[in-house]
Design an enzyme around this catalytic site. Structure first.
Site, mmCIF file in Angstrom:
data_model
loop_
_atom_site.group_PDB
_atom_site.id
_atom_site.type_symbol
_atom_site.label_atom_id
_atom_site.label_comp_id
_atom_site.label_asym_id
_atom_site.label_seq_id
_atom_site.Cartn_x
_atom_site.Cartn_y
_atom_site.Cartn_z
ATOM 1 N N ASP A 135 33.478 41.624 34.557
ATOM 2 C CA ASP A 135 32.391 40.422 34.759
ATOM 3 C C ASP A 135 31.207 41.264 34.592
ATOM 4 O O ASP A 135 30.919 41.611 32.959
ATOM 5 C CB ASP A 135 32.206 40.909 36.249
ATOM 6 C CG ASP A 135 32.273 39.415 37.234
ATOM 7 O OD1 ASP A 135 31.766 38.943 36.981
ATOM 8 O OD2 ASP A 135 33.081 39.624 38.437
ATOM 9 N N ASP A 165 31.770 31.385 41.749
ATOM 10 C CA ASP A 165 33.217 31.510 42.450
ATOM 11 C C ASP A 165 33.375 30.875 43.128
ATOM 12 O O ASP A 165 32.967 29.636 44.025
ATOM 13 C CB ASP A 165 33.077 33.307 43.325
ATOM 14 C CG ASP A 165 32.548 33.591 42.510
ATOM 15 O OD1 ASP A 165 32.911 33.761 41.445
ATOM 16 O OD2 ASP A 165 33.044 35.294 43.388
HETATM 17 C C1 GLA Z 1 32.017 37.930 40.905
HETATM 18 C C2 GLA Z 1 33.237 37.152 39.914
HETATM 19 C C3 GLA Z 1 34.609 37.292 41.507
HETATM 20 C C4 GLA Z 1 34.868 38.142 41.882
HETATM 21 C C5 GLA Z 1 34.022 39.096 42.007
HETATM 22 C C6 GLA Z 1 33.586 40.035 42.301
HETATM 23 O O1 GLA Z 1 32.058 37.543 41.299
HETATM 24 O O2 GLA Z 1 33.414 36.205 39.284
HETATM 25 O O3 GLA Z 1 35.516 36.629 40.019
HETATM 26 O O4 GLA Z 1 35.549 39.417 40.403
HETATM 27 O O5 GLA Z 1 32.181 39.453 41.362
HETATM 28 O O6 GLA Z 1 32.837 41.126 43.120
#
Ligand code: GLA
Length: 547
Positions: free
Chosen positions: A182, A247
């Site tokens: 990430d 997301d």
């Molecule tokens: C980010 C990523 C997600 C997930 C979260 C975890 O938002 O885009 O897919 O992995 O972090 O905190």
């Protein structure tokens, strides 16, 4: 008299020879199949399940075990899903005096005799024992994303910065097969993702050499820094995926039922749209519009099918995000439909493109498949009214004068043979997805203007290239006698280059072909394509064929 006849015979033979020599350049795809140039299958996008969409930071050993078992019992594993991915929340940012990650004992207990709590190897062994593969998660920066209050307290220092070699070696030693990296910490520190992710790939490679395990690489910087321009083959990765958007669902908010886990159809469409970068998706490198929300609260069964169809036509990674232990029969059927999975996993490895528009919000998406003349087609109606949408063979790059058969993916019904196109009435905010089997359209073949070897200081160039459409399919006929892929970058008309993998073609000069999609956007025969070396020796490129 005799001499005259001989001259006529010689002339006829020459003309015949010239015609025969010209034919491959006109109908290259069919003759290439006859002349035995193998189409080289490329690594498909990964398939599996990830903990984040349904469990957020509450992930633990029991959840993972239950989901892994459900992946088997539901038939998903049999259908091709293999990764069980642990996302954020598995550790709390604590390291020991040597800098090793301290794994919380309670969340990750011993699962078999001889194991001790607080060892991620336990869950990996359990996942492997089920015949599945295991994925883990970290951040490229100092902190992970769980800095914001999610479920439970916010933990700091859950990233790998300063510990790249140590952490990735640890992941490989635990036995993991997949790692998602990430960007929350990296973003906060304003690091350069192209630099960090390349550095991480080098750490991964070292870990792979040390342990003999392969770690599949998933980059997650949400498309903020145009990763499609630098993520394919970043740091030398033989295959990887990169997120192209934020997301698809927000994280859980405590004490509110389904809050944040509510998926939405506009959200699905938006992530799909942001993931379309066909010029970067080839030879095992994939755009990632995020883990799926098929079967999660907020979507109807019909919307789940559209979502699945969009991800498949895009050739996206298929990482289910619903709770597999409670999913409905309809969700299971959507996730395991063999035809839709075959579209996604097709060995040509290309992304579907918008082939035509029948008016605002009425779209024809088409993905070229490995069998010549086959296309997966999605007729998408984004409007609020039922509407007719037509897939014309000419728009799909098929022979416009030949007929083609059409099969409905979701009903499994063969719909018949159609002369020039297929029309269907599509319900509002819905889609129809079909497989079209016709005859491949015309490709024009080009030989390099100079030598054929891509090496340091020597490019292989193609000039005066024309194409039917700006985003055109290009078949590259090459040879690579090594046992591992060679790489080269392709630059079209001075645009940003993309790194292409050229898998082995066999010993000597045996030829193979891979496909890319390239923005061959100048009209007429005025486009230039250049293949340049990334390291000392690249492939030998015999010819390209452009639709
Ligand atoms: C980010 C990523 C997600 C997930 C979260 C975890 O938002 O885009 O897919 O992995 O972090 O905190």
């Amino acid at each position: 008299m005799r001499g005259f006849r001989d001259r006529i015979a010689a002339l006829t033979a020459t003309v015949l020879l010239l015609v025969l020599m010209a034919v491959p350049f006109l109908w290259a795809s069919r003759l290439d199949a006859q002349s035995g140039v193998k189409q080289i299958p490329v690594p498909p996008p990964p398939m599996g399940w990830s903990s984040w969409n349904s469990f957020s930071n509450t992930v633990n050993s029991q959840i993972i075990l239950d989901e892994a078992k459900a992946m088997i019992d539901s038939g998903m594993a049999k259908a091709g899903y293999q990764y069980v991915n642990i996302d954020e929340g598995w550790w709390l940012g604590e390291r020991d005096a040597q800098g090793n990650i301290v794994v919380p004992d309670k969340s990750w207990p011993a699962l078999a005799a001889g194991e001790h709590a607080g060892d991620m190897g336990n869950i990996v062994r359990a996942i492997h024992a089920l015949g599945l593969k295991a994925g883990i998660y970290t951040d490229a920066g100092m902190d992970g994303c769980s800095m914001y209050p999610d479920l439970g307290p916010a933990y700091q220092h859950t990233g790998s910065e300063g510990h790249y070699e140590q952490d990735f070696l640890q992941f490989a030693q635990w036995g993991f097969d997949y790692v998602k990296v990430d960007w929350c910490g990296g973003d906060k520190e304003k690091l350069d993702p192209a630099v960090q992710y390349a550095e991480i790939e080098r750490a991964i490679e070292k870990a792979e050499v040390a342990t003999g395990r392969r770690l599949y690489y998933s980059l997650c910087e949400w498309g903020k820094n145009n990763p499609w321009t630098w993520a394919p083959n970043v740091g030398g990765a033989p295959a990887d995926i990169w997120r192209t958007s934020g997301d698809i669902v927000a994280p859980i908010v405590p004490h509110q039922k389904f809050s944040g886990r509510l998926a939405s159809f506009p959200g699905v469409l938006s992530n799909f749209d942001q993931g379309v970068h066909p010029e970067a998706q080839h030879t095992g490198f994939y755009n990632d519009p995020d883990m799926m929300v098929v079967g999660m609260p907020g979507l109807t069964d019909a919307q789940n099918r559209v979502h699945m169809g969009l991800w498949a036509i895009s050739g996206a990674p298929l990482l289910a995000g619903a709770d597999l232990t409670t999913m409905s029969g309809a969700t299971r059927a959507t996730l395991t439909n063999a035809d839709v999975l075959a579209v996604d996993q097709d060995t040509l490895g290309l992304q579907g493109v918008k082939a035509a528009s029948d008016g605002e919000g009425l779209e024809v998406w088409s993905k070229a498949l490995a069998t010549a003349g086959e296309r997966a087609v999605l007729l998408l109606n984004r409007t609020g009214d039922p509407a007719a949408i037509t897939a014309r063979w000419s728009d799909l790059g098929l022979d416009p004068n030949g007929s083609a058969t059409v099969k409905d993916i979701w009903t499994g019904k063969e719909l018949g043979s159609f002369p020039s196109g297929y029309s269907a009435t599509v319900q509002p905010n819905d889609a129809m997805m079909v497989i079209v089997r016709g005859s491949e359209g015309r490709l024009n073949t080009y030989k390099p203007s100079g030598g054929t070897e891509v090496s340091k200081g020597h490019e292989v160039s193609f000039a005066q290239v024309s194409a039917r459409v700006p985003m055109a399919r290009v078949r590259i006929t090459y040879s690579n006698p090594d046992k591992t892929p060679r790489y080269a970058e392709l630059r079209v008309n001075g645009q940003i280059a993309t790194r292409i993998a050229f898998p082995p073609t066999g010993s000597g000069n045996s030829l193979g072909a891979v496909w890319v999609e390239a923005l061959v956007d100048r009209s007429g025969a005025t486009n230039d394509l250049h293949f340049a070396a990334i390291c000392d020796s690249g492939p030998t490129i015999e010819s390209i064929a452009v639709e």
